[in-house]
Enzyme design. Structure first.
Site, mmCIF file in Angstrom:
data_model
loop_
_atom_site.group_PDB
_atom_site.id
_atom_site.type_symbol
_atom_site.label_atom_id
_atom_site.label_comp_id
_atom_site.label_asym_id
_atom_site.label_seq_id
_atom_site.Cartn_x
_atom_site.Cartn_y
_atom_site.Cartn_z
ATOM 1 C CG ASN A 107 -0.368 -0.152 2.514
ATOM 2 O OD1 ASN A 107 0.729 -0.694 2.649
ATOM 3 N ND2 ASN A 107 -1.043 0.309 3.544
ATOM 4 C CE LYS A 130 7.227 -12.379 -0.099
ATOM 5 N NZ LYS A 130 6.059 -11.737 -0.699
ATOM 6 C CG HIS A 131 8.234 -4.744 -1.576
ATOM 7 N ND1 HIS A 131 6.946 -4.503 -1.140
ATOM 8 C CD2 HIS A 131 8.801 -3.513 -1.719
ATOM 9 C CE1 HIS A 131 6.748 -3.209 -1.033
ATOM 10 N NE2 HIS A 131 7.863 -2.571 -1.360
ATOM 11 C CB SER A 133 3.626 -11.171 -4.934
ATOM 12 O OG SER A 133 2.249 -11.102 -4.580
ATOM 13 C CB SER A 183 -2.778 -9.375 7.065
ATOM 14 O OG SER A 183 -2.056 -10.593 6.993
ATOM 15 C CD GLU A 204 1.983 -0.513 10.730
ATOM 16 O OE1 GLU A 204 0.815 -0.708 11.152
ATOM 17 O OE2 GLU A 204 2.239 -0.182 9.570
ATOM 18 C CG LEU A 205 0.375 -6.755 12.904
ATOM 19 C CD1 LEU A 205 -0.113 -7.854 13.837
ATOM 20 C CD2 LEU A 205 1.091 -7.354 11.693
ATOM 21 C CB CYS A 238 -2.417 0.056 8.886
ATOM 22 S SG CYS A 238 -0.898 1.021 8.984
ATOM 23 C CD GLU A 332 -6.743 -2.864 8.491
ATOM 24 O OE1 GLU A 332 -6.034 -1.851 8.459
ATOM 25 O OE2 GLU A 332 -6.297 -4.021 8.508
#
Length: 429
Positions: A107, A130-131, A133, A183, A204-205, A238, A332
């Site tokens: 995001n 690891k970004h 996909s 998530s 950080e969710l 978020c 959310e």
């Protein structure tokens, strides 16, 4: 993967020994290259995840602000701390941990990476990312950016891995800690794997931030901020305001003003500089949002604006008659949907705000700042913003509690998340 981890470990050996001022100089180089190519990077962001180009440019620029903050403050934040004790000498040093893994979301594909990587690297660590996909070009461009800025090979590496391989990376003995933004499910899995191997993790969710408007608030200011707080990045944030708690005496007035302001947002091609709302990042995200709204409507919520989806576009939507049992309240909602509820007293507003599994942040709008100041501790949140939307700032620590995660990014707390805080005591014989 093993080759990249070996490269990272080799890089850590000389990177941690490099004087901090030299590391700062390389971050300054990176900031310069970032600025020179800001339109290119912003275009990649917009093309990959649909964010309006003006917001993508703002994201890239914010990364530059973060670089500047840490360039100017890293030396002071990491300096040895001398403490007076009975010993002849006692102090604390801050030493890097080693190779860090970052698992990053789509995001804010540049900002999320930068706020993890820059302070970690300046502290002497090296990072592997690891970004998500669905933003592969952004991921590759960030790695290329570090190389173009003359960082040594291995200080920053992009990992081309499917999500089911992350656990294997965390388990590797050379990976010393992991930071994840994502998530709740992903956070739980990463935390469990890190805990299994006694490695530090930062999560950080999600969030379901309340936006509280009291009857004495400046309604025009509150409405203007509310539009951005919910609709920026098509609501895919978020820290976006998601539950709007409005005092009953001003509920009708606020709602009409907010409805009018949101209805005037320009929806369309995200590459058009006039567009304010683009598509959601993926079709499945729009479908999931539609499901949450429809279920809430079936439970009694009323749509007063929007409520329709076309492919990955979801209309900016306002819902009233919302109750805490509805998905748009308790889950959310990652899209441009605002749930509006009325309250009688501030006590009730605080109770409703805290009635959430998340605890990332809350906004309160009122003219009686001293009264709210004395009740800040009653909000179960990582951040409280008065007469302002919740947002991240390099100068302030960022993070949540409850199911919003743990640990802090940014500011002094962020640069010290992944260091060995070493105590030294010296007595001369």
């Amino acid at each position: 993967m093993q080759t990249k981890i070996n490269t990272a470990q080799e890089a850590f050996g000389y990177w941690k020994a490099m004087p901090l001022q030299e590391r700062i100089g390389l971050v300054d180089n990176l900031k310069k290259v970032l600025h020179e190519n800001r339109l290119h990077y912003a275009t990649l962001i917009t093309q990959e995840m649909g964010k309006p180009i003006t917001q993508s440019l703002a994201e890239v620029d914010k990364c530059g602000v973060l670089c500047e903050y840490y360039s100017e403050n890293a030396a002071a934040l990491l300096q040895t701390k001398h403490i007076k004790t009975e010993a002849q000498e006692s102090f604390v040093t801050y030493e890097p941990l080693g190779v860090l893994l970052g698992v990053m979301p789509w995001n804010f594909p540049f900002w999320q990476v930068f706020r993890f990587a820059i302070p970690s690297i300046l502290a002497g660590n090296v990072v592997m990312v690891k970004h998500a996909s669905n933003v592969p070009q952004s991921a590759e461009s960030i790695e290329a950016l570090f190389m173009e800025s003359d960082f040594p090979i291995g200080v920053y590496q992009n990992l081309h891995l499917p999500s089911d391989k992350v656990a294997e990376v965390i388990a590797h003995p050379e990976i010393k800690a992991v930071s994840l933004t994502g998530s709740e499910a992903a956070g739980s899995a990463v935390a469990a794997q890190a805990g299994k191997y006694l490695k530090k993790s930062l999560l950080e969710l999600g969030g379901s931030n309340a936006f509280i408007v009291c009857e004495d608030a400046n309604l025009d200011k509150a409405v203007a901020i509310a539009v951005n707080a919910r609709m920026q990045n098509a609501g895919q944030s978020c820290i976006a305001a998601k539950r709007f708690l409005i005092q009953k005496t001003v509920f009708a007035t606020f709602t009409e003003k907010y409805k009018l302001a949101v209805s005037q947002l320009k929806v369309g091609d995200p590459m058009n500089t006039e567009t304010q709302i683009g598509p959601l990042a993926r079709l499945d995200l729009a479908v999931e949002l539609e499901k949450q709204v429809n279920q809430s409507i079936a439970m009694g919520a009323k749509v007063i604006l929007g409520g329709k989806r076309k492919d990955a576009f979801y209309e900016p939507t306002l819902l009233v008659d919302v109750t805490p049992e509805m998905p748009v309240f308790k889950e959310e909602t990652f899209g441009p949907v605002a749930a509006l509820l009325a309250f009688d007293s501030l006590n009730e507003a605080i109770a409703i705000s805290n009635q959430s599994e998340f605890g990332l942040g809350v906004s309160i709008f009122t003219e009686d700042i001293n009264y709210i100041r004395n009740r800040i501790n009653e909000f179960h949140e990582g951040a409280v913003f008065i007469n302002e939307m919740v947002k991240s700032d390099p100068r302030l620590p960022f993070g949540g509690i409850k199911k919003s995660g743990y640990g802090r990014e940014l500011s002094e707390e962020g640069i010290k998340e992944f260091v060995n805080i070493k105590t030294v005591v010296i007595n001369r014989s």
